[in-house]
Every structure is written in structure tokens, then in C-alpha cells.
Scaffold this active site. Structure first.
Site, PDB file in Angstrom:
ATOM      1  N   CYS A 313       1.151   3.557  -7.267  1.00 59.41           N
ATOM      2  CA  CYS A 313       2.290   4.460  -7.414  1.00 59.41           C
ATOM      3  C   CYS A 313       2.643   5.030  -6.048  1.00 59.41           C
ATOM      4  CB  CYS A 313       1.937   5.652  -8.303  1.00 59.41           C
ATOM      5  SG  CYS A 313       1.677   5.219 -10.008  1.00 59.41           S
ATOM      6  N   LEU A 315       5.268   8.019  -4.149  1.00 59.61           N
ATOM      7  CA  LEU A 315       6.195   9.137  -4.357  1.00 59.61           C
ATOM      8  C   LEU A 315       6.443   9.864  -3.045  1.00 59.61           C
ATOM      9  CD1 LEU A 315       7.616  11.380  -6.192  1.00 59.61           C
ATOM     10  CD2 LEU A 315       5.407  12.513  -6.197  1.00 59.61           C
ATOM     11  N   THR A 316       7.709  10.133  -2.770  1.00 57.08           N
ATOM     12  CA  THR A 316       8.065  11.125  -1.759  1.00 57.08           C
ATOM     13  C   THR A 316       8.602  12.307  -2.538  1.00 57.08           C
ATOM     14  OG1 THR A 316       8.725   9.396  -0.197  1.00 57.08           O
ATOM     15  CG2 THR A 316       9.482  11.617   0.266  1.00 57.08           C
ATOM     16  N   GLN A 321      12.809  13.468   0.560  1.00 58.41           N
ATOM     17  CA  GLN A 321      13.333  12.106   0.391  1.00 58.41           C
ATOM     18  C   GLN A 321      14.482  11.792   1.348  1.00 58.41           C
ATOM     19  OE1 GLN A 321      14.229  11.579  -3.774  1.00 58.41           O
ATOM     20  NE2 GLN A 321      12.069  11.573  -4.347  1.00 58.41           N
ATOM     21  N   ARG A 322      14.719  10.489   1.546  1.00 59.94           N
ATOM     22  CA  ARG A 322      15.779   9.954   2.415  1.00 59.94           C
ATOM     23  C   ARG A 322      15.585  10.341   3.883  1.00 59.94           C
ATOM     24  NH1 ARG A 322      20.303   7.561   0.074  1.00 59.94           N
ATOM     25  NH2 ARG A 322      20.218   6.213   1.874  1.00 59.94           N
ATOM     26  N   LYS A 323      14.347  10.579   4.274  1.00 55.66           N
ATOM     27  CA  LYS A 323      14.078  10.895   5.681  1.00 55.66           C
ATOM     28  C   LYS A 323      13.188   9.825   6.305  1.00 55.66           C
ATOM     29  CE  LYS A 323      13.859  15.865   4.621  1.00 55.66           C
ATOM     30  NZ  LYS A 323      14.997  16.568   5.149  1.00 55.66           N
ATOM     31  N   GLY A 324      12.905   8.761   5.568  1.00 59.53           N
ATOM     32  CA  GLY A 324      12.095   7.671   6.117  1.00 59.53           C
ATOM     33  C   GLY A 324      10.625   7.722   5.721  1.00 59.53           C
ATOM     34  N   TYR A 325      10.219   8.737   4.947  1.00 62.59           N
ATOM     35  CA  TYR A 325       8.804   8.833   4.567  1.00 62.59           C
ATOM     36  C   TYR A 325       8.400   7.725   3.596  1.00 62.59           C
ATOM     37  CZ  TYR A 325       8.632  13.461   6.727  1.00 62.59           C
ATOM     38  OH  TYR A 325       8.683  14.493   7.626  1.00 62.59           O
ATOM     39  N   LYS A 327       9.489   4.635   3.475  1.00 63.11           N
ATOM     40  CA  LYS A 327       9.216   3.409   4.237  1.00 63.11           C
ATOM     41  C   LYS A 327       7.937   3.554   5.059  1.00 63.11           C
ATOM     42  CE  LYS A 327      13.778   2.869   4.844  1.00 63.11           C
ATOM     43  NZ  LYS A 327      14.996   2.684   5.611  1.00 63.11           N
ATOM     44  N   GLU A 347       2.395  -2.591  -7.372  1.00 67.65           N
ATOM     45  CA  GLU A 347       2.247  -2.776  -8.818  1.00 67.65           C
ATOM     46  C   GLU A 347       3.622  -2.693  -9.478  1.00 67.65           C
ATOM     47  OE1 GLU A 347      -0.947  -0.365 -10.718  1.00 67.65           O
ATOM     48  OE2 GLU A 347       0.592  -0.011 -12.248  1.00 67.65           O
TER      49      GLU A 347
HETATM   50  N1  ACO Z   1      20.035   6.612  -2.825  1.00 71.45           N
HETATM   51  C1  ACO Z   1      20.274   5.425  -2.214  1.00 71.45           C
HETATM   52  N2  ACO Z   1      19.321   4.715  -1.580  1.00 71.45           N
HETATM   53  C2  ACO Z   1      18.080   5.217  -1.601  1.00 71.45           C
HETATM   54  C3  ACO Z   1      17.752   6.451  -2.223  1.00 71.45           C
HETATM   55  C4  ACO Z   1      18.797   7.145  -2.861  1.00 71.45           C
HETATM   56  N3  ACO Z   1      18.584   8.316  -3.484  1.00 71.45           N
HETATM   57  N4  ACO Z   1      16.437   6.696  -2.048  1.00 71.45           N
HETATM   58  C5  ACO Z   1      15.950   5.665  -1.341  1.00 71.45           C
HETATM   59  N5  ACO Z   1      16.943   4.765  -1.072  1.00 71.45           N
HETATM   60  C6  ACO Z   1      16.826   3.500  -0.356  1.00 71.45           C
HETATM   61  C7  ACO Z   1      17.594   3.506   0.953  1.00 71.45           C
HETATM   62  O1  ACO Z   1      17.876   2.167   1.294  1.00 71.45           O
HETATM   63  C8  ACO Z   1      16.578   4.092   1.883  1.00 71.45           C
HETATM   64  O2  ACO Z   1      16.755   3.715   3.209  1.00 71.45           O
HETATM   65  P1  ACO Z   1      17.873   4.463   4.127  1.00 71.45           P
HETATM   66  O3  ACO Z   1      17.692   5.939   3.931  1.00 71.45           O
HETATM   67  O4  ACO Z   1      17.560   3.997   5.492  1.00 71.45           O
HETATM   68  O5  ACO Z   1      19.195   3.970   3.619  1.00 71.45           O
HETATM   69  C9  ACO Z   1      15.294   3.466   1.382  1.00 71.45           C
HETATM   70  O6  ACO Z   1      15.463   3.315  -0.021  1.00 71.45           O
HETATM   71  C10 ACO Z   1      14.020   4.257   1.626  1.00 71.45           C
HETATM   72  O7  ACO Z   1      14.293   5.512   2.100  1.00 71.45           O
HETATM   73  P2  ACO Z   1      13.110   6.447   2.571  1.00 71.45           P
HETATM   74  O8  ACO Z   1      13.702   7.715   3.121  1.00 71.45           O
HETATM   75  O9  ACO Z   1      12.174   5.719   3.447  1.00 71.45           O
HETATM   76  O10 ACO Z   1      12.379   6.693   1.182  1.00 71.45           O
HETATM   77  P3  ACO Z   1      12.048   8.055   0.446  1.00 71.45           P
HETATM   78  O11 ACO Z   1      11.178   8.910   1.287  1.00 71.45           O
HETATM   79  O12 ACO Z   1      13.278   8.669  -0.067  1.00 71.45           O
HETATM   80  O13 ACO Z   1      11.135   7.508  -0.740  1.00 71.45           O
HETATM   81  C11 ACO Z   1      10.755   6.663  -2.911  1.00 71.45           C
HETATM   82  C12 ACO Z   1      11.477   6.440  -1.576  1.00 71.45           C
HETATM   83  C13 ACO Z   1       9.263   6.807  -2.672  1.00 71.45           C
HETATM   84  C14 ACO Z   1      10.988   5.480  -3.838  1.00 71.45           C
HETATM   85  C15 ACO Z   1      11.346   7.970  -3.517  1.00 71.45           C
HETATM   86  O14 ACO Z   1      12.682   7.749  -3.873  1.00 71.45           O
HETATM   87  C16 ACO Z   1      10.599   8.474  -4.730  1.00 71.45           C
HETATM   88  O15 ACO Z   1       9.550   9.090  -4.605  1.00 71.45           O
HETATM   89  N6  ACO Z   1      11.173   8.265  -5.943  1.00 71.45           N
HETATM   90  C17 ACO Z   1      10.579   8.765  -7.175  1.00 71.45           C
HETATM   91  C18 ACO Z   1       9.331   8.006  -7.536  1.00 71.45           C
HETATM   92  C19 ACO Z   1       9.558   6.502  -7.560  1.00 71.45           C
HETATM   93  O16 ACO Z   1      10.522   6.028  -8.116  1.00 71.45           O
HETATM   94  N7  ACO Z   1       8.624   5.784  -6.961  1.00 71.45           N
HETATM   95  C20 ACO Z   1       8.611   4.342  -6.945  1.00 71.45           C
HETATM   96  C21 ACO Z   1       8.080   3.847  -8.225  1.00 71.45           C
HETATM   97  S1  ACO Z   1       7.605   2.157  -8.164  1.00 71.45           S
HETATM   98  C22 ACO Z   1       5.944   2.203  -7.728  1.00 71.45           C
HETATM   99  O17 ACO Z   1       5.380   3.271  -7.691  1.00 71.45           O
HETATM  100  C23 ACO Z   1       5.233   0.933  -7.410  1.00 71.45           C
END
Ligand code: ACO
Ligand code: ZN
Length: 447
Positions: A313, A315-316, A321-325, A327, A347
Site C-alpha cells: 500500500c 499513501l501520501t 499530495q501533488r508535490k512529488g512525494y 513518486k 500489489e
Molecule cells: N490529479 C491528477 N493527477 C494526479 C493526482 C491528482 N489528484 N494525484 C497524482 N496524480 C498523478 C500526476 O501525474 C502526478 O504527477 P505530476 O504532479 O507531476 O503531474 C503523479 O500522479 C504523482 O504525483 P506525486 O505528487 O508524486 O504523488 P502524490 O504525492 O500526490 O501521491 C498517491 C500519489 C500516493 C497515489 C496519492 O494520490 C495517494 O496517497 N492517494 C490515496 C491512496 C492511494 O490511492 N494509493 C494508491 C493505492 S494503490 C496501492 O497502494 C498499490
């Protein structure tokens, strides 16, 4: 108190905005991005002439299952399905509020709404679910069917229709609406199975260091005077600038790991909550200052995975979120795999945001290599260099149309101009993992 955080909305998913209409002039509607539509069978439109859908605007309270248009935060009307209803505490006999699911949006946007938000002229009576399923499947076009199949593969492949329905029934209404964590008050996204004594809570107060949660602010204040943790338990395995990563063994820090799972489930939908935290390691990313190490996000990883999962799993937390954490966490999971000398994959199922983040990461990593590489390169070589599983490489390159099947084998076709275009579309690179700052050895059973 810090900012209140609401779910952010993916806008780069390549899917058209969901249909909506204005009942009244939109107020600031343009500021609100469209949420990522969740494709489910029930989202598919059935023609108005359908006998099962009669206008029954005058019947109150509305039945669970009713479909109606509802005014959302963008001031526009969107189709919803009534999931639950409850009597208003101070209201009269027929004063109810309704828990609705916006049929084109992800479940994290489900919410309680007042009657005045609903356009009662658009009410359609509750439809028997079984009949509806039949009607829907009969009316599905081949394109719609494929869309569902694709969603199924990407999203819920281990959930058959019955267990998906059971999951949605059990978790249909969010139990905890907000949490307080450090300086943030955060709106939750999904149901999380907190112990029964928390059933009557709408808000929970978390200690940001040990992740114990409490029903009242005063309890948290008392706890904070006693709690001597200033960072997650476990070993700090990475430090670069103000960022630190801690590795927590679920067996050694069971209560912390369970608290983390309860917290994480509030933002993760289709994930089983593992009570058996013993089997997992947890990697908690923190931003550190003179007050302590503040959790930004985490990922979990099975100690032993037969399916070569390198992440269970991820989670950010919404304020970060959307700050690169995200990735960064994904990159970190692959750095661990490289140190183990294994390939890895997340998974399944992946959430919508999970898939977007992984696709972005895979695209960037693979195309960076293809850009620099001279001569031919195979998927196996790419996999060895990146620790990304061959199937994920293949699906990423296929989705970018960079693969051709020639004489019985896959060939990567990488025109530099096409690569540049894809790289630009893949977004920012995220925060870099400085591997020289990672001090870690793979997990070994200590028996
Ligand atoms: N809207 C559009 N694109 C998005 C969004 C959004 N809200 N969130 C992420 N992305 C895409 C974008 O392409 C983004 O890159 P960019 O900002 O350069 O355009 C990319 O994903 C990743 O962005 P990050 O800032 O690196 O990611 P973030 O810190 O926001 O975390 C995560 C991504 C972990 C999926 C977060 O959205 C989250 O915690 N979501 C809730 C929990 C979840 O769904 N986890 C994944 C479940 S699957 C699993 O656990 C295996
Ligand atoms: Zn504490």
C-alpha cells in the site's frame, strides 16, 4: 489549526469531463477541476424510456437507490445515487439528509447532502439492483464493456462482482469525516474499520508521532504532554536534507503499525486492511524540523512476497499530495528492490491515483533510459536496470505505442521526437532519491 484538506481531483486522466448541467448560474465553477470518473457498471446510462425508471418526485423521504441530479461543489448538477439516508436530528418527520454517490466520480467524493441540493424534478425511483444489472448489461455497447473490463483489470481484478458488492455495502458510508493530525485537519475519503467504540465519532484526533487516536481534543492534548516520541519508531534508513525515511517492523511495533493501517485506510478504498501487520515492513517518510519528524506518507512491503510485490500500500497524506512525494515513495521502493537484487511490482488493485502515479513514474524512468541509450535494448535489460517487472515495462511501452510485435517478438521503437513528447506529458520527475543516503540491508528473519 492548519489548512483543511479536501480530496484533490485528477485532471490529467485523458477522460472527458463528466456530463453536468447548470440549474442556476455557476459560482466560481471554473476553479473546480473535474474529478476522475470512476467507471462502474452502474455508471452507464440507460435510456429515459426504460420502463424501470419512472419519475417519482413526490415521494418522501427518497428511497435508498434513488437516482437524481445533485448540486456539487462546482455549483453544477451531477447524477447521483442515494446510498443511505438519515433523519435530521432537529428536523420534522420528513427531514432527511442523504448520503450520495456521484456516479461518474470516485467514491472518495461521496457525501451527505441536504434535500435542497437535489433537483427533485430529476428523481428516478429506486431500481431493483438485479434488474438494473441485467438492463445495464443488455444495453452496454462493446466500447462500454471494454471500458469496464479494462477497469476491472487495472482496478479490482481480485474482486469478483459479488465481493465487490459486498465490499461496497459494508463500506458504503464514510464513518469518520475528519481527522486531526499534527497541524492539519484532513477530510477523509473512505470508510476505515476502527474498533466499535469509535462508531459514534465523526472526528478523530491522532498523535502525529505514535499515531494513537482519540475521540476528544483534550485527550490528545493530555497525551501529547506524555508521549515521548518525536519520530516514528524503528530505524531511520534514509536522511537527505529535511527528509527522513523510517523502517518499521510490524512485528516489533505492532500497535504503531495497526494505527498506521487504520489511518491509511481512510484514504485507500480497495485495500484489505491487514490486521496481521507482523508480515509487513512499513516505510514512513517524514519532513523533519525542530518540533520533530512529521509524517508525509508511507508505503508497506511484505517481508516475503511470492508474487514479487515490492509495495503493498502507498499513501501520501492529502496535505502533501501533488508535490512529488508519491513518486519519491515509488522510486524508493524500487531502490530497495535493486538492493535486494530483485524485480518488483506494486500489489494490485491499483487505485486511480495509484495507477496515474505509477504510470508517470514508469514512463519517466523508462523513457529517460531509452533517450540516453544507443543501439538496441531489450525489456529484460530495462528490467535489470530499473527493477521494474517486465510486464509493467511492456504495458507502459504498449500504452505509449512504443512497442511493435515483429517476427514473434516485441520490439521497442523509440523515435527521439516521440520520446520527448511522451516525457513532457509524463509530468514532473518528483523528488529524487539520493541512493548514497540510503543505509539499508534487506530483511532477514531473525528466528
Ligand atoms: N490529479 C491528477 N493527477 C494526479 C493526482 C491528482 N489528484 N494525484 C497524482 N496524480 C498523478 C500526476 O501525474 C502526478 O504527477 P505530476 O504532479 O507531476 O503531474 C503523479 O500522479 C504523482 O504525483 P506525486 O505528487 O508524486 O504523488 P502524490 O504525492 O500526490 O501521491 C498517491 C500519489 C500516493 C497515489 C496519492 O494520490 C495517494 O496517497 N492517494 C490515496 C491512496 C492511494 O490511492 N494509493 C494508491 C493505492 S494503490 C496501492 O497502494 C498499490
Ligand atoms: Zn503519541
Amino acid at each position: 489549526m492548519g489548512s483543511s484538506v479536501t480530496p484533490s481531483n485528477p485532471e490529467t486522466n485523458g477522460t472527458a469531463s463528466p456530463p453536468s448541467y447548470h440549474k442556476s448560474p455557476a459560482k466560481n465553477g471554473d476553479d473546480v477541476p473535474s474529478p476522475l470518473p470512476a467507471v462502474t457498471a452502474s455508471d452507464l446510462t440507460i435510456s429515459e424510456s426504460d420502463a424501470s425508471k419512472n419519475r417519482k418526485g413526490g415521494v418522501f423521504p427518497l428511497e435508498v437507490g434513488t437516482r437524481v441530479m445533485c448540486r456539487w461543489r462546482d455549483s453544477k448538477y451531477h447524477p447521483v445515487k442515494v446510498i443511505e439516508r438519515r433523519k435530521l436530528y432537529h428536523g420534522s418527520q420528513n427531514d432527511y439528509e442523504y448520503y450520495v454517490h456521484y456516479t461518474e466520480f470516485n467514491r472518495r467524493l461521496d457525501e451527505w447532502v441536504k434535500l435542497e441540493q437535489l433537483d427533485l424534478d430529476s428523481v428516478e425511483c429506486a431500481v431493483d439492483e438485479k434488474v438494473e444489472d441485467k438492463v445495464t448489461s443488455l444495453k452496454m455497447t462493446r466500447h462500454q464493456k471494454r471500458k469496464i473490463d479494462e477497469t476491472h483489470v487495472e482496478g479490482h481484478e481480485e474482486l469478483d462482482a459479488a465481493s465487490l458488492r459486498e465490499h461496497e455495502e459494508f463500506t458504503k458510508v464514510k464513518n469518520i469525516a475528519t481527522i486531526e493530525l499534527g497541524k492539519y485537519e484532513i477530510e477523509t475519503w473512505y470508510f476505515s474499520p476502527f474498533p466499535p467504540e469509535y462508531n459514534d465519532c465523526v472526528k478523530l484526533y491522532f498523535c502525529e508521532f505514535c499515531l494513537n487516536f482519540m475521540k476528544r481534543k483534550e485527550q490528545l492534548q493530555r497525551h501529547m504532554r506524555k508521549c515521548d516520541l518525536k519520530h516514528p519508531p524503528g530505524d531511520e534508513i534514509y536522511r537527505s536534507g529535511t527528509l527522513s525515511m523510517f523502517e518499521i517492523d510490524g512485528k516489533k511495533n505492532k500497535v504503531y503499525a495497526q494505527n498506521l493501517c487504520y489511518l491509511a485506510k481512510l484514504f485507500l478504498d480497495h485495500k484489505t486492511l491487514y490486521y496481521d501487520v507482523d508480515l509487513f515492513l512499513f516505510y514512513v517518510l517524514c519532513e523533519c524540523d525542530d518540533r520533530g519528524c512529521h509524517m508525509v506518507g508511507y508505503f508497506s512491503k511484505e517481508k516475503h512476497s511470492e508474487e514479487s510485490y515490492n509495495l503493498a500500500c502507498i499513501l501520501t497524506l492529502p496535505p502533501y499530495q501533488r508535490k512529488g512525494y508519491g513518486k519519491f515513495l515509488i522510486a524508493f521502493s524500487y531502490e530497495l528492490s535493486k538492493k535486494e537484487g530483485k524485480v518488483g511490482t506494486p500489489e494490485r488493485p491499483l487505485s486511480d491515483l495509484g495507477l496515474l502515479s505509477y504510470r508517470g513514474y514508469w514512463t519517466r524512468v523508462l523513457l529517460d533510459i531509452l533517450k540516453k541509450h544507443k543501439g538496441n535494448i531489450s525489456i529484460k535489460e530495462l528490467s535489470d536496470m530499473t527493477a521494474i517487472k517486465a510486464e509493467d515495462i511492456l504495458s507502459t511501452l504498449q500504452s505509449l505505442e512504443l512497442i511493435q510485435y515483429r517476427k514473434g517478438q516485441h520490439v521497442i521503437c523509440a523515435d527521439p521526437k516521440v520520446l520527448d513528447r511522451h516525457l513532457k506529458a509524463a509530468g514532473r520527475g518528483g523528488l529524487e532519491v539520493d541512493v548514497s543516503k540510503l543505509i539499508w540491508t534487506p530483511y532477514k528473519d531473525q528466528t
